[in-house]
Design a protein around this motif. Structure first.
Motif, PDB file in Angstrom:
ATOM      1  N   MET A  87      38.273  77.232  -9.415  1.00  0.00           N
ATOM      2  CA  MET A  87      38.832  76.132  -8.632  1.00  0.00           C
ATOM      3  C   MET A  87      38.483  76.312  -7.159  1.00  0.00           C
ATOM      4  O   MET A  87      38.555  77.416  -6.626  1.00  0.00           O
ATOM      5  CB  MET A  87      40.353  76.088  -8.808  1.00  0.00           C
ATOM      6  N   VAL A  88      38.081  75.216  -6.519  1.00  0.00           N
ATOM      7  CA  VAL A  88      37.754  75.260  -5.094  1.00  0.00           C
ATOM      8  C   VAL A  88      38.973  74.826  -4.297  1.00  0.00           C
ATOM      9  O   VAL A  88      39.515  73.741  -4.511  1.00  0.00           O
ATOM     10  CB  VAL A  88      36.561  74.341  -4.760  1.00  0.00           C
ATOM     11  N   ASP A  89      39.401  75.673  -3.384  1.00  0.00           N
ATOM     12  CA  ASP A  89      40.576  75.374  -2.570  1.00  0.00           C
ATOM     13  C   ASP A  89      40.306  74.177  -1.663  1.00  0.00           C
ATOM     14  O   ASP A  89      39.212  74.038  -1.119  1.00  0.00           O
ATOM     15  CB  ASP A  89      40.936  76.596  -1.723  1.00  0.00           C
ATOM     16  N   SER A  90      41.302  73.331  -1.486  1.00  0.00           N
ATOM     17  CA  SER A  90      41.133  72.121  -0.673  1.00  0.00           C
ATOM     18  C   SER A  90      40.913  72.432   0.800  1.00  0.00           C
ATOM     19  O   SER A  90      40.502  71.556   1.573  1.00  0.00           O
ATOM     20  CB  SER A  90      42.356  71.212  -0.819  1.00  0.00           C
ATOM     21  N   THR A 100      28.591  76.010  -7.082  1.00  0.00           N
ATOM     22  CA  THR A 100      28.628  77.200  -7.933  1.00  0.00           C
ATOM     23  C   THR A 100      29.878  77.244  -8.808  1.00  0.00           C
ATOM     24  O   THR A 100      29.885  77.891  -9.857  1.00  0.00           O
ATOM     25  CB  THR A 100      28.559  78.480  -7.084  1.00  0.00           C
ATOM     26  N   THR A 101      30.938  76.528  -8.408  1.00  0.00           N
ATOM     27  CA  THR A 101      32.172  76.513  -9.187  1.00  0.00           C
ATOM     28  C   THR A 101      32.147  75.447 -10.272  1.00  0.00           C
ATOM     29  O   THR A 101      32.560  75.700 -11.413  1.00  0.00           O
ATOM     30  CB  THR A 101      33.391  76.271  -8.266  1.00  0.00           C
ATOM     31  N   TYR A 102      31.650  74.268  -9.936  1.00  0.00           N
ATOM     32  CA  TYR A 102      31.749  73.132 -10.848  1.00  0.00           C
ATOM     33  C   TYR A 102      30.416  72.634 -11.411  1.00  0.00           C
ATOM     34  O   TYR A 102      30.389  72.031 -12.483  1.00  0.00           O
ATOM     35  CB  TYR A 102      32.424  71.954 -10.143  1.00  0.00           C
ATOM     36  N   LEU A 103      29.332  72.848 -10.684  1.00  0.00           N
ATOM     37  CA  LEU A 103      28.070  72.192 -11.058  1.00  0.00           C
ATOM     38  C   LEU A 103      27.095  73.107 -11.784  1.00  0.00           C
ATOM     39  O   LEU A 103      26.000  72.676 -12.147  1.00  0.00           O
ATOM     40  CB  LEU A 103      27.391  71.615  -9.807  1.00  0.00           C
ATOM     41  N   GLY A 104      27.459  74.366 -11.965  1.00  0.00           N
ATOM     42  CA  GLY A 104      26.611  75.275 -12.722  1.00  0.00           C
ATOM     43  C   GLY A 104      25.423  75.821 -11.965  1.00  0.00           C
ATOM     44  O   GLY A 104      24.498  76.378 -12.565  1.00  0.00           O
ATOM     45  N   LEU A 147      25.157  65.784  -9.616  1.00  0.00           N
ATOM     46  CA  LEU A 147      26.219  64.785  -9.564  1.00  0.00           C
ATOM     47  C   LEU A 147      25.742  63.378  -9.930  1.00  0.00           C
ATOM     48  O   LEU A 147      26.539  62.563 -10.393  1.00  0.00           O
ATOM     49  CB  LEU A 147      26.845  64.771  -8.165  1.00  0.00           C
ATOM     50  N   ILE A 148      24.457  63.089  -9.730  1.00  0.00           N
ATOM     51  CA  ILE A 148      23.984  61.744 -10.058  1.00  0.00           C
ATOM     52  C   ILE A 148      23.969  61.497 -11.561  1.00  0.00           C
ATOM     53  O   ILE A 148      23.715  60.370 -12.002  1.00  0.00           O
ATOM     54  CB  ILE A 148      22.584  61.461  -9.467  1.00  0.00           C
ATOM     55  N   GLN A 149      24.254  62.515 -12.351  1.00  0.00           N
ATOM     56  CA  GLN A 149      24.415  62.300 -13.788  1.00  0.00           C
ATOM     57  C   GLN A 149      25.688  61.514 -14.091  1.00  0.00           C
ATOM     58  O   GLN A 149      25.823  60.945 -15.175  1.00  0.00           O
ATOM     59  CB  GLN A 149      24.448  63.650 -14.509  1.00  0.00           C
ATOM     60  N   LEU A 150      26.597  61.468 -13.119  1.00  0.00           N
ATOM     61  CA  LEU A 150      27.819  60.681 -13.280  1.00  0.00           C
ATOM     62  C   LEU A 150      27.541  59.246 -12.875  1.00  0.00           C
ATOM     63  O   LEU A 150      27.035  58.983 -11.781  1.00  0.00           O
ATOM     64  CB  LEU A 150      28.939  61.256 -12.405  1.00  0.00           C
ATOM     65  N   ASP A 192      32.686  68.701 -13.819  1.00  0.00           N
ATOM     66  CA  ASP A 192      33.069  69.855 -14.639  1.00  0.00           C
ATOM     67  C   ASP A 192      33.773  69.412 -15.923  1.00  0.00           C
ATOM     68  O   ASP A 192      33.586  70.011 -16.984  1.00  0.00           O
ATOM     69  CB  ASP A 192      33.977  70.767 -13.819  1.00  0.00           C
ATOM     70  N   ARG A 193      34.552  68.344 -15.843  1.00  0.00           N
ATOM     71  CA  ARG A 193      35.275  67.843 -17.021  1.00  0.00           C
ATOM     72  C   ARG A 193      34.356  67.083 -17.971  1.00  0.00           C
ATOM     73  O   ARG A 193      34.533  67.121 -19.185  1.00  0.00           O
ATOM     74  CB  ARG A 193      36.423  66.914 -16.593  1.00  0.00           C
ATOM     75  N   LYS A 194      33.372  66.374 -17.421  1.00  0.00           N
ATOM     76  CA  LYS A 194      32.603  65.434 -18.227  1.00  0.00           C
ATOM     77  C   LYS A 194      31.211  65.920 -18.611  1.00  0.00           C
ATOM     78  O   LYS A 194      30.506  65.228 -19.348  1.00  0.00           O
ATOM     79  CB  LYS A 194      32.464  64.103 -17.482  1.00  0.00           C
TER      80      LYS A 194
END
Length: 239
Positions: free
Chosen positions: A1-4, A45-49, A70-73, A131-133
Motif C-alpha cells: 500500500m502506498v501512503d497518501s 513498484t507497489t501496484y503496477l508490477g 495504466l492505459i490498459q484501464l 492492482d484490483r483489475k
C-alpha cells in the motif's frame, strides 16, 4: 500500500525555500523532481508490477513506463495538466542542472507545485484500480488500447524545429497514421494475430523514437543557445 503522504518531505523542503531567490529556486526544482519521481516509483513498484530499478531512470522514462501500464484501464487518461507538468519539469530540470547559471522560471514551477498533491492522489487511486483489475483485463482489448494510445502520443507530439529531429518526428507521424489505419482494419476481430502484435510493437517503437528525437532537439536547442555568439554593438567599435 502506498501512503497518501508519500514524498511529503520533498514538499516541506520546497516550502522552506524562497522562490524569489534564484539560487533557492534551483533547489526547488530538484525538490519537485524528487517528489514526482518518488510518487511515480512508489505507485509503479507497489501496484503496477514494475521493478525497483525504475528509480534509476529519468522522470520522463518513469512516467512513460507507468503510463503504459495504466492505459490498459479503459477509464484512464493521462492527457491534460499532469502530463504537461511532468514534461515541463523534465525540461526545466535538464536545463537547470546542466548550467549553474540557469535560473528556472517562476510561473511554471509554481504551476507544477500546485499540481503536486492532486497528482499524488490521482495516481495512487489509479494504481489501486489497476492492482484490483489487472487479472480481469482482456488481452486483445488491452493490446489494442495500448497501441491506440501510443499512436495518439506520436500524432500529438510537438514537432521540433531542428534537423534531423524535425524529419524524424514528421516521418514517425506519417508512419503512425498508416499504423492507425491498419489497426482500425483489424479491431473487429477476436484473435490475437501476428499483425496485431506487429502493430503494437511498432507503435511502441514509434513513440520511443519520437520522444527521443524531441528530447534530443530540446537539448541541442539549449546547447546552441549557450554557444551562440552575442550580438555585436556598434558602440564596441566606436561606430
Amino acid at each position: 500500500m502506498v501512503d497518501s503522504s508519500v514524498a511529503e518531505p520533498r514538499l516541506e523542503l520546497y516550502k522552506q525555500l524562497d522562490i524569489n531567490a534564484k539560487e533557492e529556486r534551483r533547489l526547488q526544482v530538484l525538490a519537485l523532481w524528487d517528489y514526482y519521481s518518488e510518487v511515480i516509483c512508489e505507485v509503479a513498484t507497489t501496484y503496477l508490477g514494475l521493478s525497483k530499478d525504475l528509480k534509476d531512470k529519468n522522470l520522463q522514462q518513469q512516467w512513460t513506463r507507468s503510463r503504459n501500464r495504466l492505459i490498459q484501464l479503459s477509464s484512464f487518461s493521462s492527457e491534460g495538466d499532469y502530463e504537461k507538468a511532468i514534461g515541463e519539469l523534465h525540461e526545466i530540470r535538464n536545463a537547470t542542472f546542466h548550467d549553474y547559471e540557469n535560473w528556472p522560471p517562476i510561473d511554471p514551477i509554481q504551476t507544477i507545485r500546485g499540481e503536486a498533491e492532486d497528482f499524488r492522489e490521482w495516481l495512487i487511486s489509479y494504481g489501486e484500480i489497476y492492482d484490483r483489475k489487472v487479472n480481469e483485463l482482456d488481452a486483445r482489448e488491452t493490446m489494442i488500447r495500448i497501441a491506440e494510445r501510443n499512436i495518439e502520443g506520436v500524432l500529438h507530439i510537438e514537432v521540433p524545429f531542428e534537423e534531423p529531429f524535425k524529419s524524424t518526428v514528421t516521418d514517425k507521424r506519417d508512419e503512425a497514421k498508416e499504423l492507425q489505419r491498419e489497426l482500425n482494419s483489424i479491431k473487429d476481430g477476436d484473435e490475437i494475430s501476428m499483425k496485431l502484435l506487429n502493430i503494437l510493437v511498432d507503435s511502441m517503437q514509434y513513440q520511443e523514437d519520437s520522444c527521443q528525437a524531441r528530447e534530443y532537439a530540446n537539448h541541442v536547442g539549449y546547447v546552441l543557445s549557450e554557444v551562440a555568439e552575442p550580438e555585436v554593438s556598434p558602440k564596441q567599435f566606436d561606430l
